[in-house]
Design a protein around this motif. Structure first.
Motif, PDB file in Angstrom:
ATOM      1  N   LYS A   9       0.682   2.637  -4.593  1.00 47.91           N
ATOM      2  CA  LYS A   9       0.810   1.395  -3.835  1.00 47.91           C
ATOM      3  C   LYS A   9      -0.432   0.524  -3.966  1.00 47.91           C
ATOM      4  N   ARG A  16       6.434  -5.677  -9.383  1.00 44.15           N
ATOM      5  CA  ARG A  16       7.657  -4.861  -9.378  1.00 44.15           C
ATOM      6  C   ARG A  16       8.400  -5.001 -10.711  1.00 44.15           C
ATOM      7  N   TYR A  36       7.556   2.985  -5.184  1.00 42.36           N
ATOM      8  CA  TYR A  36       6.947   1.696  -5.519  1.00 42.36           C
ATOM      9  C   TYR A  36       8.013   0.659  -5.862  1.00 42.36           C
TER      10      TYR A  36
END
Length: 107
Positions: A9, A16, A36
């Motif tokens: 993280k 992303r 994630y």
């Protein structure tokens, strides 16, 4: 495993959607996908290459072996075997390999 999730993280600048390739262990790949939420399908998706432990793969002519680092789940050391070329190689005629063991944490 919680520490590995927290480490992922904190990866600075990893969006992303990451249209590139990440080589990692099975555990790290699962964490990237599930915790994630790294996008691995569709436009802008990342390609995850799961490196099998202790098995040599050849990637772009370089031998890569993932070895267990044993400090947290999914952590690996990477053994690279890079072919030597040119006069710098043993005997001046090329051949042989340059071996690199990457043990560090890249955070």
């Amino acid at each position: 495993m919680a520490s590995q999730v927290e480490s992922i993280k904190r990866i600075p600048g990893l969006p992303r959607t990451f249209p590139s390739t990440i080589f990692c262990s099975d555990i790290t790949a699962d964490l990237l996908i599930h915790d994630y939420r790294l996008k691995v399908a569709g436009p802008g998706a990342c390609q995850l290459v799961r490196l099998p432990m202790c098995e040599r793969l050849v990637v772009d002519g370089v031998g890569v072996t993932a070895l267990p680092a044993n400090h947290c789940p999914g952590a690996v050391m990477l053994l690279f075997e890079v072919p030597r070329r040119g006069a710098a190689a043993a005997g001046g005629g090329g051949g042989g390999v340059h071996v690199i063991l990457h043990t560090g944490d890249c955070r």
